[in-house]
Design a protein around this motif. Structure first.
Motif, PDB file in Angstrom:
ATOM      1  N   LYS A 126      -1.149  -2.050 -12.835  1.00  0.00           N
ATOM      2  CA  LYS A 126      -0.521  -0.948 -11.954  1.00  0.00           C
ATOM      3  C   LYS A 126      -0.946  -0.882 -10.552  1.00  0.00           C
ATOM      4  O   LYS A 126      -0.005  -0.878  -9.537  1.00  0.00           O
ATOM      5  N   PRO A 127      -2.339  -1.196 -10.198  1.00  0.00           N
ATOM      6  CA  PRO A 127      -2.518  -1.235  -8.910  1.00  0.00           C
ATOM      7  C   PRO A 127      -1.760  -2.294  -8.131  1.00  0.00           C
ATOM      8  O   PRO A 127      -1.502  -2.302  -6.957  1.00  0.00           O
ATOM      9  N   LEU A 128      -1.608  -3.651  -8.768  1.00  0.00           N
ATOM     10  CA  LEU A 128      -1.049  -4.376  -8.039  1.00  0.00           C
ATOM     11  C   LEU A 128       0.302  -4.060  -7.635  1.00  0.00           C
ATOM     12  O   LEU A 128       0.804  -4.473  -6.503  1.00  0.00           O
ATOM     13  N   MET A 129       1.016  -3.313  -8.683  1.00  0.00           N
ATOM     14  CA  MET A 129       2.455  -3.099  -8.438  1.00  0.00           C
ATOM     15  C   MET A 129       2.556  -1.961  -7.332  1.00  0.00           C
ATOM     16  O   MET A 129       3.255  -1.971  -6.355  1.00  0.00           O
ATOM     17  N   TRP A 130       1.591  -1.185  -7.477  1.00  0.00           N
ATOM     18  CA  TRP A 130       1.493   0.027  -6.251  1.00  0.00           C
ATOM     19  C   TRP A 130       1.201  -0.664  -4.945  1.00  0.00           C
ATOM     20  O   TRP A 130       1.671  -0.342  -3.877  1.00  0.00           O
ATOM     21  N   THR A 131       0.324  -1.701  -5.246  1.00  0.00           N
ATOM     22  CA  THR A 131      -0.148  -2.077  -3.688  1.00  0.00           C
ATOM     23  C   THR A 131       1.401  -2.952  -3.178  1.00  0.00           C
ATOM     24  O   THR A 131       1.565  -2.789  -2.121  1.00  0.00           O
ATOM     25  N   LEU A 132       2.121  -3.752  -4.026  1.00  0.00           N
ATOM     26  CA  LEU A 132       3.311  -4.374  -3.490  1.00  0.00           C
ATOM     27  C   LEU A 132       4.231  -3.202  -2.976  1.00  0.00           C
ATOM     28  O   LEU A 132       4.866  -3.260  -1.947  1.00  0.00           O
ATOM     29  N   LEU A 133       4.132  -1.954  -3.572  1.00  0.00           N
ATOM     30  CA  LEU A 133       5.240  -0.952  -3.134  1.00  0.00           C
ATOM     31  C   LEU A 133       4.509  -0.248  -2.064  1.00  0.00           C
ATOM     32  O   LEU A 133       5.543  -0.036  -0.916  1.00  0.00           O
ATOM     33  N   ILE A 134       3.336  -0.091  -1.798  1.00  0.00           N
ATOM     34  CA  ILE A 134       2.807   0.550  -0.468  1.00  0.00           C
ATOM     35  C   ILE A 134       3.201  -0.141   0.660  1.00  0.00           C
ATOM     36  O   ILE A 134       3.298   0.349   1.764  1.00  0.00           O
TER      37      ILE A 134
END
Length: 298
Positions: A126-134
């Motif tokens: 989840k942090p990875l996907m949030w990082t990609l989104l941010i």
């Protein structure tokens, strides 16, 4: 003695009998149809006019380059000047190299990332996907200075590799999110059948899933290519010297603080658009399907 009663539906009464035309549900009136077609024509003219104007400017002589005449003394001198007196082919080669490698790496990284996040559960997912989104929230202008300093410390300024890495930071996060949504639409049973046949996770991905993901790969490839082919800010900041410039950076040499060669710039713009149009023609049949499928699940 019985009498048969016949019921008639007023909605299905023959219009020839009643003399009144009944419009079917969803059918547009002539006035609405005319308004719709007029709107489409106006929108098409607005969309095509800038491209047409650049094309016409490219065949105007220098003295008429900024005139409002559509065609006046047409000539191919701008194209001749571009080919004979500039480093256009060097810029073109640099752009092909950067855009080609960016497209291949962008598709591979985005596809593998999207598949991993779609199929596997692992710490930090989840942090990875949030990082990609941010990362998509920051304007490109804000990132120029930190990326310039980073590329300088790594010795990648004025190097094609520096631009490739920079463009991957733009294309991969968006494409990974899109590919993740696309892989979510592919049944998990296909992965399970691959494992039953003895394939490892990468073999399943490469031999079974990837062929089914052609529409998503087409969108990813097109976005990655356009990102690298037409980008100006990073190409101008990271690359100097005619032998290192890409097409986007080379265009700026025609219009400076002291000189302006709009004819040559327009001619270069026309030639630059041709590879992008060809790439689009090859990928267009998959673009709509890929973008729609990638948006069905998040």
């Amino acid at each position: 003695m019985t009498t048969d009663t016949v019921t008639t539906n007023p909605a299905t009464t023959d219009t020839a009998t009643t003399g009144v035309s009944v419009r079917k549900r969803g059918e547009r009136s002539p006035l609405a149809s005319a308004g719709l077609h007029a709107t489409l024509i106006v929108a098409s003219v607005i969309a095509v006019f800038p491209v047409l104007w650049v094309l016409l400017t490219s065949i105007k002589p220098a003295k008429h380059a900024i005139s409002t005449d559509f065609v006046k003394e047409p000539t191919l001198d701008n194209y001749r000047y571009l080919v004979e007196s500039t480093s256009f082919f060097t810029w073109f080669g640099n752009s092909v190299l950067v855009a080609g490698i960016t497209t291949v790496l962008g598709v591979f990284i985005a596809a593998t990332t999207g598949y991993a996040v779609s199929r596997f559960k692992f710490p930090g997912m989840k942090p990875l996907m949030w990082t990609l989104l941010i990362t998509q929230m920051f304007p490109m202008a804000i990132l120029i200075v930190p990326l310039y300093n980073l590329m300088g410390e790594l010795g990648l300024l004025n190097q094609p590799l520096g631009l490739i890495i920079t463009y991957l930071t733009i294309a991969v996060p968006f494409c990974a999110w899109m590919m993740k949504g696309f892989f979510d639409t592919i049944p998990v049973e296909i992965d399970e059948s691959g494992r039953v046949d003895g394939l490892n996770p990468f073999g399943t991905f490469w031999r079974l899933i990837l062929p089914l993901a052609k529409p998503g790969l087409a969108v990813t490839g097109f976005y990655s290519f356009i990102t690298a082919w037409g980008e100006v800010a990073y190409a101008s900041a990271f690359m100097v010297g005619d032998e290192h410039l890409t097409l986007a950076g080379g265009l700026q040499t025609f219009v400076t603080q002291y000189t302006s060669n709009w004819g040559a710039m327009s001619a270069a713009s026309v030639l630059i658009a041709i590879p992008a149009a060809i790439f689009f023609l090859f990928a267009q049949r998959h673009l709509v399907a890929g973008m729609t499928a990638g948006a069905t699940k998040g």
